[in-house]
Design a protein around this motif. Structure first.
Motif, PDB file in Angstrom:
ATOM      1  N   SER A  43       8.382 -32.081 -50.868  1.00  0.00           N
ATOM      2  CA  SER A  43       7.903 -31.911 -52.359  1.00  0.00           C
ATOM      3  C   SER A  43       7.033 -30.861 -52.471  1.00  0.00           C
ATOM      4  O   SER A  43       6.271 -30.364 -51.507  1.00  0.00           O
ATOM      5  CB  SER A  43       7.362 -33.209 -52.758  1.00  0.00           C
ATOM      6  OG  SER A  43       6.161 -33.503 -52.291  1.00  0.00           O
ATOM      7  N   ARG A  44       6.886 -30.190 -53.795  1.00  0.00           N
ATOM      8  CA  ARG A  44       5.774 -29.474 -53.972  1.00  0.00           C
ATOM      9  C   ARG A  44       4.500 -29.578 -53.496  1.00  0.00           C
ATOM     10  O   ARG A  44       3.644 -29.090 -53.251  1.00  0.00           O
ATOM     11  CB  ARG A  44       5.876 -28.810 -55.504  1.00  0.00           C
ATOM     12  CG  ARG A  44       7.353 -28.197 -55.810  1.00  0.00           C
ATOM     13  CD  ARG A  44       7.293 -28.224 -57.496  1.00  0.00           C
ATOM     14  NE  ARG A  44       8.630 -27.189 -57.664  1.00  0.00           N
ATOM     15  CZ  ARG A  44       9.817 -27.463 -57.631  1.00  0.00           C
ATOM     16  NH1 ARG A  44       9.947 -28.983 -57.209  1.00  0.00           N
ATOM     17  NH2 ARG A  44      10.735 -26.863 -58.037  1.00  0.00           N
ATOM     18  N   SER A  45       3.849 -30.939 -53.809  1.00  0.00           N
ATOM     19  CA  SER A  45       2.626 -31.488 -53.352  1.00  0.00           C
ATOM     20  C   SER A  45       2.680 -31.582 -52.020  1.00  0.00           C
ATOM     21  O   SER A  45       1.740 -31.055 -51.473  1.00  0.00           O
ATOM     22  CB  SER A  45       2.522 -32.906 -53.994  1.00  0.00           C
ATOM     23  OG  SER A  45       2.390 -32.969 -55.257  1.00  0.00           O
ATOM     24  N   GLN A  46       3.542 -31.934 -51.213  1.00  0.00           N
ATOM     25  CA  GLN A  46       3.781 -31.842 -49.838  1.00  0.00           C
ATOM     26  C   GLN A  46       3.457 -30.416 -49.340  1.00  0.00           C
ATOM     27  O   GLN A  46       2.728 -30.205 -48.300  1.00  0.00           O
ATOM     28  CB  GLN A  46       4.619 -32.345 -49.075  1.00  0.00           C
ATOM     29  CG  GLN A  46       5.012 -34.023 -49.368  1.00  0.00           C
ATOM     30  CD  GLN A  46       6.229 -34.556 -49.133  1.00  0.00           C
ATOM     31  OE1 GLN A  46       7.281 -33.946 -48.958  1.00  0.00           O
ATOM     32  NE2 GLN A  46       6.193 -35.740 -48.523  1.00  0.00           N
ATOM     33  N   ILE A  47       4.235 -29.414 -50.005  1.00  0.00           N
ATOM     34  CA  ILE A  47       4.028 -28.006 -49.472  1.00  0.00           C
ATOM     35  C   ILE A  47       2.687 -27.509 -49.674  1.00  0.00           C
ATOM     36  O   ILE A  47       2.021 -26.867 -48.750  1.00  0.00           O
ATOM     37  CB  ILE A  47       4.978 -27.307 -50.203  1.00  0.00           C
ATOM     38  CG1 ILE A  47       6.590 -27.706 -49.893  1.00  0.00           C
ATOM     39  CG2 ILE A  47       5.210 -25.841 -49.818  1.00  0.00           C
ATOM     40  CD1 ILE A  47       7.563 -27.182 -50.482  1.00  0.00           C
ATOM     41  N   ALA A  48       2.008 -27.875 -50.887  1.00  0.00           N
ATOM     42  CA  ALA A  48       0.844 -27.454 -51.077  1.00  0.00           C
ATOM     43  C   ALA A  48      -0.310 -28.105 -50.063  1.00  0.00           C
ATOM     44  O   ALA A  48      -1.144 -27.367 -49.521  1.00  0.00           O
ATOM     45  CB  ALA A  48       0.188 -28.078 -52.477  1.00  0.00           C
ATOM     46  N   ASP A  49      -0.223 -29.324 -49.556  1.00  0.00           N
ATOM     47  CA  ASP A  49      -0.891 -29.867 -48.975  1.00  0.00           C
ATOM     48  C   ASP A  49      -0.972 -29.260 -47.372  1.00  0.00           C
ATOM     49  O   ASP A  49      -1.704 -28.962 -46.791  1.00  0.00           O
ATOM     50  CB  ASP A  49      -0.940 -31.270 -48.655  1.00  0.00           C
ATOM     51  CG  ASP A  49      -1.231 -32.112 -50.045  1.00  0.00           C
ATOM     52  OD1 ASP A  49      -2.096 -31.660 -50.866  1.00  0.00           O
ATOM     53  OD2 ASP A  49      -0.980 -33.242 -50.063  1.00  0.00           O
ATOM     54  N   GLY A  50       0.389 -28.917 -46.953  1.00  0.00           N
ATOM     55  CA  GLY A  50       0.648 -28.362 -45.600  1.00  0.00           C
ATOM     56  C   GLY A  50       0.366 -27.010 -45.564  1.00  0.00           C
ATOM     57  O   GLY A  50       0.008 -26.312 -44.498  1.00  0.00           O
ATOM     58  N   THR A  51       0.304 -26.266 -46.470  1.00  0.00           N
ATOM     59  CA  THR A  51      -0.022 -24.784 -46.696  1.00  0.00           C
ATOM     60  C   THR A  51      -1.439 -24.315 -46.883  1.00  0.00           C
ATOM     61  O   THR A  51      -1.903 -23.273 -46.685  1.00  0.00           O
ATOM     62  CB  THR A  51       1.158 -24.008 -47.308  1.00  0.00           C
ATOM     63  OG1 THR A  51       0.927 -24.357 -48.752  1.00  0.00           O
ATOM     64  CG2 THR A  51       2.519 -24.042 -46.816  1.00  0.00           C
TER      65      THR A  51
END
Length: 413
Positions: A43-51
Protein backbone atom coordinates in the motif's frame (compact mmCIF):
# COMPACT_ATOMS: atom_id res chain seq x y z
CA UNK A 1 46.51 7.81 -3.66
CA UNK A 2 45.39 6.95 -7.17
CA UNK A 3 42.51 4.78 -5.99
CA UNK A 4 38.92 4.94 -7.16
CA UNK A 5 35.83 3.65 -5.42
CA UNK A 6 32.37 3.06 -6.76
CA UNK A 7 29.07 2.78 -4.98
CA UNK A 8 28.09 -0.78 -4.20
CA UNK A 9 24.45 -0.35 -3.30
CA UNK A 10 25.58 -1.47 0.13
CA UNK A 11 23.82 -0.68 3.39
CA UNK A 12 24.60 2.79 4.62
CA UNK A 13 25.53 4.19 1.19
CA UNK A 14 25.32 7.98 1.52
CA UNK A 15 24.94 8.75 -2.18
CA UNK A 16 21.40 10.04 -1.69
CA UNK A 17 22.74 12.90 0.44
CA UNK A 18 24.70 14.30 -2.47
CA UNK A 19 21.78 14.38 -4.91
CA UNK A 20 21.13 17.74 -6.53
CA UNK A 21 17.52 18.88 -6.74
CA UNK A 22 17.10 17.74 -10.34
CA UNK A 23 17.91 14.18 -9.32
CA UNK A 24 15.69 13.99 -6.25
CA UNK A 25 12.51 13.10 -8.14
CA UNK A 26 14.26 10.34 -10.10
CA UNK A 27 15.80 9.02 -6.91
CA UNK A 28 12.46 8.97 -5.09
CA UNK A 29 10.73 7.26 -8.00
CA UNK A 30 13.43 4.61 -7.76
CA UNK A 31 12.77 4.23 -4.02
CA UNK A 32 9.09 3.50 -4.66
CA UNK A 33 9.76 1.06 -7.49
CA UNK A 34 12.60 -0.57 -5.53
CA UNK A 35 10.37 -1.12 -2.52
CA UNK A 36 7.89 -3.03 -4.68
CA UNK A 37 10.69 -5.16 -6.13
CA UNK A 38 12.03 -6.02 -2.68
CA UNK A 39 8.77 -6.44 -0.76
CA UNK A 40 6.16 -7.26 -3.38
CA UNK A 41 2.78 -5.51 -3.59
CA UNK A 42 2.29 -2.83 -0.96
CA UNK A 43 0.00 0.00 0.00
CA UNK A 44 1.02 3.62 -0.26
CA UNK A 45 1.29 3.75 3.54
CA UNK A 46 3.53 0.68 3.60
CA UNK A 47 5.76 2.17 0.91
CA UNK A 48 6.01 5.43 2.88
CA UNK A 49 6.97 3.56 6.05
CA UNK A 50 9.49 1.40 4.19
CA UNK A 51 11.19 4.21 2.25
CA UNK A 52 11.02 7.11 4.69
CA UNK A 53 9.06 9.20 2.19
CA UNK A 54 5.91 11.01 3.24
CA UNK A 55 2.53 9.54 2.37
CA UNK A 56 1.82 12.58 0.17
CA UNK A 57 5.09 12.11 -1.71
CA UNK A 58 4.37 8.40 -2.27
CA UNK A 59 0.89 9.23 -3.58
CA UNK A 60 2.31 11.70 -6.09
CA UNK A 61 5.24 9.46 -7.12
CA UNK A 62 3.08 6.35 -7.48
CA UNK A 63 0.72 8.28 -9.80
CA UNK A 64 3.69 9.09 -12.06
CA UNK A 65 4.74 5.44 -12.09
CA UNK A 66 1.20 4.18 -12.69
CA UNK A 67 0.71 6.64 -15.57
CA UNK A 68 4.00 5.42 -17.06
CA UNK A 69 2.90 1.78 -16.79
CA UNK A 70 5.77 0.84 -14.50
CA UNK A 71 3.53 0.31 -11.46
CA UNK A 72 -0.11 -0.78 -11.41
CA UNK A 73 -2.88 -0.96 -8.87
CA UNK A 74 -4.12 -4.40 -7.91
CA UNK A 75 -7.43 -5.58 -6.52
CA UNK A 76 -8.16 -3.83 -3.19
CA UNK A 77 -7.82 -6.00 -0.09
CA UNK A 78 -9.47 -5.80 3.30
CA UNK A 79 -7.67 -4.19 6.20
CA UNK A 80 -8.14 -0.45 5.89
CA UNK A 81 -9.49 1.74 8.64
CA UNK A 82 -13.26 1.87 9.17
CA UNK A 83 -13.56 -1.33 7.14
CA UNK A 84 -12.34 0.32 3.95
CA UNK A 85 -10.32 -1.81 1.51
CA UNK A 86 -6.66 -1.04 0.88
CA UNK A 87 -5.49 -0.50 -2.69
CA UNK A 88 -2.12 -2.15 -3.28
CA UNK A 89 0.51 -1.28 -5.86
CA UNK A 90 2.73 -3.77 -7.66
CA UNK A 91 5.52 -3.60 -10.19
CA UNK A 92 4.38 -3.96 -13.79
CA UNK A 93 6.93 -4.39 -16.57
CA UNK A 94 5.55 -7.68 -17.92
CA UNK A 95 7.11 -6.89 -21.30
CA UNK A 96 10.59 -6.19 -19.93
CA UNK A 97 13.47 -8.62 -19.40
CA UNK A 98 17.03 -8.57 -18.11
CA UNK A 99 19.63 -10.61 -20.00
CA UNK A 100 22.83 -11.96 -18.44
CA UNK A 101 25.43 -14.08 -20.22
CA UNK A 102 28.16 -15.83 -18.26
CA UNK A 103 31.34 -17.36 -19.63
CA UNK A 104 33.45 -19.46 -17.29
CA UNK A 105 36.18 -22.03 -17.79
CA UNK A 106 33.70 -24.73 -18.84
CA UNK A 107 30.34 -23.25 -19.71
CA UNK A 108 28.46 -20.58 -21.57
CA UNK A 109 25.25 -19.65 -19.73
CA UNK A 110 22.44 -17.27 -20.67
CA UNK A 111 19.60 -16.28 -18.37
CA UNK A 112 16.57 -14.09 -18.97
CA UNK A 113 15.09 -12.56 -15.82
CA UNK A 114 12.08 -10.43 -15.00
CA UNK A 115 12.44 -6.88 -13.75
CA UNK A 116 11.92 -8.24 -10.24
CA UNK A 117 14.97 -10.50 -10.74
CA UNK A 118 13.16 -13.82 -11.16
CA UNK A 119 14.79 -16.12 -13.74
CA UNK A 120 12.40 -16.86 -16.62
CA UNK A 121 14.70 -18.84 -18.94
CA UNK A 122 18.13 -20.41 -18.61
CA UNK A 123 20.28 -21.95 -21.35
CA UNK A 124 23.65 -23.62 -20.82
CA UNK A 125 26.26 -25.24 -23.05
CA UNK A 126 29.72 -26.66 -22.32
CA UNK A 127 32.39 -25.27 -24.62
CA UNK A 128 35.04 -27.94 -23.96
CA UNK A 129 37.73 -25.46 -22.88
CA UNK A 130 39.58 -25.24 -26.22
CA UNK A 131 42.72 -23.48 -25.03
CA UNK A 132 43.72 -20.38 -26.95
CA UNK A 133 40.70 -20.51 -29.28
CA UNK A 134 38.35 -17.61 -28.47
CA UNK A 135 36.47 -17.98 -31.76
CA UNK A 136 35.23 -21.47 -30.85
CA UNK A 137 34.19 -20.42 -27.36
CA UNK A 138 32.46 -17.25 -28.56
CA UNK A 139 30.51 -19.28 -31.12
CA UNK A 140 28.99 -21.27 -28.25
CA UNK A 141 28.39 -18.13 -26.16
CA UNK A 142 26.64 -16.57 -29.16
CA UNK A 143 24.47 -19.67 -29.55
CA UNK A 144 23.13 -19.48 -25.98
CA UNK A 145 22.70 -15.72 -26.41
CA UNK A 146 20.58 -16.33 -29.50
CA UNK A 147 18.49 -18.92 -27.63
CA UNK A 148 17.88 -16.50 -24.79
CA UNK A 149 16.91 -13.60 -27.02
CA UNK A 150 14.57 -15.83 -29.02
CA UNK A 151 12.90 -17.09 -25.84
CA UNK A 152 12.46 -13.52 -24.57
CA UNK A 153 10.92 -12.40 -27.87
CA UNK A 154 8.55 -15.35 -27.98
CA UNK A 155 7.46 -14.51 -24.42
CA UNK A 156 6.70 -10.95 -25.50
CA UNK A 157 9.57 -9.40 -23.55
CA UNK A 158 12.11 -6.88 -24.77
CA UNK A 159 15.63 -6.77 -23.37
CA UNK A 160 15.96 -3.67 -21.20
CA UNK A 161 19.48 -4.44 -19.93
CA UNK A 162 22.18 -6.86 -21.07
CA UNK A 163 25.32 -7.90 -19.21
CA UNK A 164 28.10 -10.29 -20.20
CA UNK A 165 30.00 -11.74 -17.22
CA UNK A 166 33.38 -13.35 -17.81
CA UNK A 167 35.56 -15.27 -15.37
CA UNK A 168 38.59 -13.19 -16.34
CA UNK A 169 40.08 -9.73 -15.82
CA UNK A 170 38.30 -6.95 -17.70
CA UNK A 171 39.66 -3.48 -18.42
CA UNK A 172 39.69 -0.67 -20.97
CA UNK A 173 37.16 1.52 -22.74
CA UNK A 174 35.39 -0.17 -24.38
CA UNK A 175 35.82 -3.01 -21.91
CA UNK A 176 37.66 -6.11 -23.10
CA UNK A 177 38.96 -9.32 -21.60
CA UNK A 178 42.63 -8.57 -21.05
CA UNK A 179 43.76 -12.08 -20.11
CA UNK A 180 42.27 -15.46 -19.28
CA UNK A 181 44.70 -18.10 -18.10
CA UNK A 182 41.91 -20.70 -17.89
CA UNK A 183 41.21 -20.42 -21.63
CA UNK A 184 44.62 -19.25 -22.82
CA UNK A 185 43.31 -15.91 -24.04
CA UNK A 186 45.08 -12.62 -24.42
CA UNK A 187 43.04 -9.49 -25.15
CA UNK A 188 39.62 -10.34 -26.59
CA UNK A 189 36.80 -7.95 -27.55
CA UNK A 190 33.99 -10.19 -26.31
CA UNK A 191 31.15 -7.71 -26.92
CA UNK A 192 32.35 -6.80 -30.40
CA UNK A 193 32.72 -10.45 -31.38
CA UNK A 194 29.29 -11.32 -30.00
CA UNK A 195 27.65 -8.49 -31.98
CA UNK A 196 29.18 -9.86 -35.17
CA UNK A 197 27.44 -13.15 -34.44
CA UNK A 198 24.22 -11.81 -32.89
CA UNK A 199 23.62 -8.26 -34.19
CA UNK A 200 20.55 -7.88 -31.98
CA UNK A 201 22.70 -7.75 -28.82
CA UNK A 202 21.87 -4.31 -27.39
CA UNK A 203 24.46 -1.60 -27.95
CA UNK A 204 24.19 -0.78 -24.25
CA UNK A 205 25.38 -4.27 -23.23
CA UNK A 206 28.19 -4.18 -20.71
CA UNK A 207 31.10 -6.53 -20.00
CA UNK A 208 32.21 -7.19 -16.43
CA UNK A 209 34.39 -9.57 -14.45
CA UNK A 210 32.55 -12.20 -12.43
CA UNK A 211 34.22 -11.39 -9.14
CA UNK A 212 32.95 -7.79 -9.07
CA UNK A 213 29.25 -8.61 -9.40
CA UNK A 214 29.55 -11.69 -7.18
CA UNK A 215 31.31 -9.68 -4.48
CA UNK A 216 28.71 -6.91 -4.46
CA UNK A 217 25.86 -9.42 -4.28
CA UNK A 218 27.49 -11.20 -1.33
CA UNK A 219 28.41 -7.94 0.39
CA UNK A 220 24.89 -6.59 0.17
CA UNK A 221 23.62 -9.56 2.20
CA UNK A 222 25.56 -8.33 5.21
CA UNK A 223 24.32 -5.89 7.81
CA UNK A 224 26.37 -2.99 9.15
CA UNK A 225 29.66 -4.09 7.57
CA UNK A 226 31.70 -1.31 6.00
CA UNK A 227 35.08 -2.91 5.23
CA UNK A 228 35.35 -6.37 3.69
CA UNK A 229 37.75 -8.51 1.69
CA UNK A 230 36.23 -11.01 -0.72
CA UNK A 231 38.25 -13.88 -2.18
CA UNK A 232 36.67 -16.27 -4.67
CA UNK A 233 37.84 -19.34 -6.53
CA UNK A 234 35.96 -21.16 -9.25
CA UNK A 235 38.04 -20.39 -12.29
CA UNK A 236 41.36 -19.10 -10.99
CA UNK A 237 41.44 -16.85 -7.92
CA UNK A 238 39.99 -13.36 -7.73
CA UNK A 239 38.72 -10.94 -5.17
CA UNK A 240 37.33 -7.56 -4.25
CA UNK A 241 37.90 -4.91 -1.61
CA UNK A 242 35.17 -2.90 0.10
CA UNK A 243 36.26 0.25 1.90
CA UNK A 244 33.69 2.24 3.85
CA UNK A 245 30.85 0.51 2.02
CA UNK A 246 32.23 0.99 -1.48
CA UNK A 247 33.94 -1.27 -3.98
CA UNK A 248 37.56 -0.28 -4.55
CA UNK A 249 38.58 -0.37 -8.22
CA UNK A 250 42.16 0.90 -8.16
CA UNK A 251 43.95 3.12 -10.66
CA UNK A 252 43.83 0.54 -13.46
CA UNK A 253 40.84 -1.48 -12.28
CA UNK A 254 42.95 -4.29 -10.82
CA UNK A 255 42.22 -3.87 -7.11
CA UNK A 256 41.33 -7.30 -5.73
CA UNK A 257 43.54 -9.32 -8.10
CA UNK A 258 44.50 -11.52 -5.17
CA UNK A 259 45.31 -14.50 -7.37
CA UNK A 260 48.47 -12.63 -8.34
CA UNK A 261 49.72 -11.82 -4.87
CA UNK A 262 53.16 -13.53 -4.88
CA UNK A 263 53.16 -15.47 -1.62
CA UNK A 264 55.89 -18.01 -2.43
CA UNK A 265 58.82 -16.31 -4.12
CA UNK A 266 60.44 -19.71 -4.74
CA UNK A 267 57.27 -21.08 -6.28
CA UNK A 268 56.39 -21.82 -9.90
CA UNK A 269 56.37 -19.06 -12.48
CA UNK A 270 52.95 -17.53 -13.14
CA UNK A 271 51.77 -16.45 -16.62
CA UNK A 272 51.64 -12.91 -15.19
CA UNK A 273 55.45 -12.93 -14.94
CA UNK A 274 55.82 -13.26 -11.17
CA UNK A 275 56.74 -16.37 -9.21
CA UNK A 276 54.63 -18.15 -6.62
CA UNK A 277 51.38 -16.22 -7.08
CA UNK A 278 48.48 -17.47 -4.98
CA UNK A 279 46.88 -18.90 -8.11
CA UNK A 280 50.00 -21.01 -8.73
CA UNK A 281 50.06 -22.54 -5.24
CA UNK A 282 46.34 -22.65 -4.35
CA UNK A 283 44.48 -22.17 -7.62
CA UNK A 284 41.82 -24.72 -8.58
CA UNK A 285 43.89 -26.60 -11.18
CA UNK A 286 46.79 -26.94 -8.72
CA UNK A 287 44.57 -28.26 -5.93
CA UNK A 288 42.67 -30.64 -8.21
CA UNK A 289 45.79 -32.25 -9.62
CA UNK A 290 47.31 -32.54 -6.15
CA UNK A 291 44.10 -34.22 -4.99
CA UNK A 292 44.27 -36.83 -7.76
CA UNK A 293 41.46 -35.25 -9.79
CA UNK A 294 43.45 -34.31 -12.89
CA UNK A 295 41.58 -36.83 -15.05
CA UNK A 296 38.21 -35.56 -13.82
CA UNK A 297 39.34 -32.03 -14.63
CA UNK A 298 40.32 -32.95 -18.18
CA UNK A 299 37.31 -35.16 -18.96
CA UNK A 300 34.44 -33.58 -17.02
CA UNK A 301 35.55 -29.98 -16.68
CA UNK A 302 36.43 -27.65 -13.86
CA UNK A 303 32.96 -27.27 -12.36
CA UNK A 304 32.40 -31.01 -12.03
CA UNK A 305 35.92 -31.62 -10.72
CA UNK A 306 35.58 -28.96 -8.02
CA UNK A 307 32.26 -30.40 -6.89
CA UNK A 308 33.92 -33.82 -6.60
CA UNK A 309 36.83 -32.29 -4.68
CA UNK A 310 34.47 -30.77 -2.11
CA UNK A 311 32.62 -34.08 -1.79
CA UNK A 312 35.85 -36.00 -1.17
CA UNK A 313 37.05 -33.50 1.43
CA UNK A 314 33.71 -33.63 3.24
CA UNK A 315 34.02 -37.45 3.27
CA UNK A 316 37.50 -37.14 4.76
CA UNK A 317 39.26 -38.67 1.74
CA UNK A 318 42.97 -38.44 2.60
CA UNK A 319 44.52 -37.25 -0.67
CA UNK A 320 41.89 -34.57 -1.30
CA UNK A 321 42.00 -33.35 2.30
CA UNK A 322 45.78 -33.09 2.28
CA UNK A 323 45.73 -31.15 -0.99
CA UNK A 324 43.21 -28.68 0.39
CA UNK A 325 45.04 -28.27 3.71
CA UNK A 326 48.21 -27.31 1.83
CA UNK A 327 46.27 -24.78 -0.22
CA UNK A 328 44.54 -23.44 2.89
CA UNK A 329 47.92 -22.48 4.38
CA UNK A 330 48.79 -20.39 1.30
CA UNK A 331 45.36 -18.77 1.35
CA UNK A 332 45.81 -17.94 5.04
CA UNK A 333 49.26 -16.45 4.39
CA UNK A 334 47.72 -14.25 1.70
CA UNK A 335 45.06 -13.18 4.18
CA UNK A 336 47.76 -12.22 6.68
CA UNK A 337 49.27 -9.86 4.10
CA UNK A 338 45.92 -8.41 3.07
CA UNK A 339 44.40 -8.02 6.49
CA UNK A 340 47.46 -6.27 7.91
CA UNK A 341 47.39 -3.94 4.90
CA UNK A 342 43.66 -3.18 4.84
CA UNK A 343 42.33 -4.07 8.32
CA UNK A 344 38.89 -5.30 7.18
CA UNK A 345 36.04 -6.23 9.48
CA UNK A 346 35.13 -9.35 7.47
CA UNK A 347 36.93 -11.70 5.10
CA UNK A 348 34.51 -13.67 2.93
CA UNK A 349 35.45 -16.72 0.87
CA UNK A 350 33.34 -17.44 -2.20
CA UNK A 351 33.17 -19.93 -5.04
CA UNK A 352 34.06 -23.48 -4.05
CA UNK A 353 36.10 -22.09 -1.14
CA UNK A 354 32.84 -21.19 0.62
CA UNK A 355 32.27 -24.88 1.41
CA UNK A 356 35.79 -25.30 2.84
CA UNK A 357 36.27 -22.29 5.10
CA UNK A 358 37.24 -24.11 8.32
CA UNK A 359 40.85 -25.10 7.40
CA UNK A 360 41.52 -21.59 6.08
CA UNK A 361 40.13 -20.02 9.23
CA UNK A 362 42.22 -22.36 11.41
CA UNK A 363 45.44 -21.62 9.51
CA UNK A 364 44.68 -17.91 9.64
CA UNK A 365 43.97 -17.92 13.38
CA UNK A 366 47.05 -20.03 14.16
CA UNK A 367 49.43 -17.39 12.79
CA UNK A 368 47.48 -14.21 13.40
CA UNK A 369 49.84 -11.47 14.66
CA UNK A 370 49.47 -10.49 18.28
CA UNK A 371 48.54 -6.85 18.74
CA UNK A 372 47.82 -5.16 22.05
CA UNK A 373 44.27 -4.31 21.13
CA UNK A 374 40.88 -5.39 22.39
CA UNK A 375 40.18 -9.13 22.76
CA UNK A 376 39.07 -10.77 19.57
CA UNK A 377 40.96 -8.33 17.37
CA UNK A 378 40.95 -9.19 13.69
CA UNK A 379 38.47 -9.93 10.93
CA UNK A 380 35.93 -12.72 10.92
CA UNK A 381 36.51 -15.28 8.16
CA UNK A 382 33.10 -16.28 6.77
CA UNK A 383 31.64 -18.20 3.84
CA UNK A 384 29.74 -16.72 0.93
CA UNK A 385 26.23 -18.05 0.52
CA UNK A 386 25.26 -17.51 -3.12
CA UNK A 387 27.07 -20.54 -4.50
CA UNK A 388 28.17 -21.14 -8.08
CA UNK A 389 25.61 -18.65 -9.40
CA UNK A 390 26.83 -15.71 -7.29
CA UNK A 391 27.99 -13.78 -10.36
CA UNK A 392 24.73 -14.40 -12.22
CA UNK A 393 22.72 -13.33 -9.19
CA UNK A 394 24.89 -10.24 -8.77
CA UNK A 395 24.62 -9.25 -12.43
CA UNK A 396 20.83 -9.59 -12.40
CA UNK A 397 20.52 -7.51 -9.24
CA UNK A 398 22.89 -4.87 -10.58
CA UNK A 399 20.85 -4.62 -13.81
CA UNK A 400 17.63 -4.33 -11.84
CA UNK A 401 19.10 -1.61 -9.64
CA UNK A 402 20.36 0.35 -12.66
CA UNK A 403 16.91 0.34 -14.23
CA UNK A 404 15.09 1.17 -11.04
CA UNK A 405 17.47 4.08 -10.40
CA UNK A 406 15.70 5.78 -13.31
CA UNK A 407 12.42 3.89 -13.71
CA UNK A 408 10.85 6.33 -16.21
CA UNK A 409 13.64 5.49 -18.67
CA UNK A 410 12.11 2.01 -19.02
CA UNK A 411 9.40 3.37 -21.33
CA UNK A 412 7.17 0.39 -20.61
CA UNK A 413 4.07 1.89 -22.24
Amino acid sequence: MGMHVQGSGAPGNDSANSLVSGDVRRHNLGLVAGYLVTHGPGSRSQIADGTGLTRGAVTALSKVLVDAGIVREVQPVAGGGMGRPITLLELAGDDVALLVLQLDADRAIAVVASLAGDILFRFEEHHGRPMGDPEAVLNILAAVLDQAMTAAAEAGRRIADATVVVFAPVAGKPAKVIADTDLGWGMVDVLGQLRKRVPALPETARLCADVDVAAVAEYNRLQDVRDMLYLKSNSGVGGAIFVDGRLLEGTHGFAGAFGHVPVNHDGPECPCGQRGCLDMVAGPDVVLRSAGLGKELEEEGLTSALAELVTRIERGEELATAAWNRAAVWIARTLHILTMSLDPEVVMLGGYWAALVAPVREAFEAHRPFLALEPGYGPKVVAGELGDDAALVGAIRAARDRLLADPLALNIV
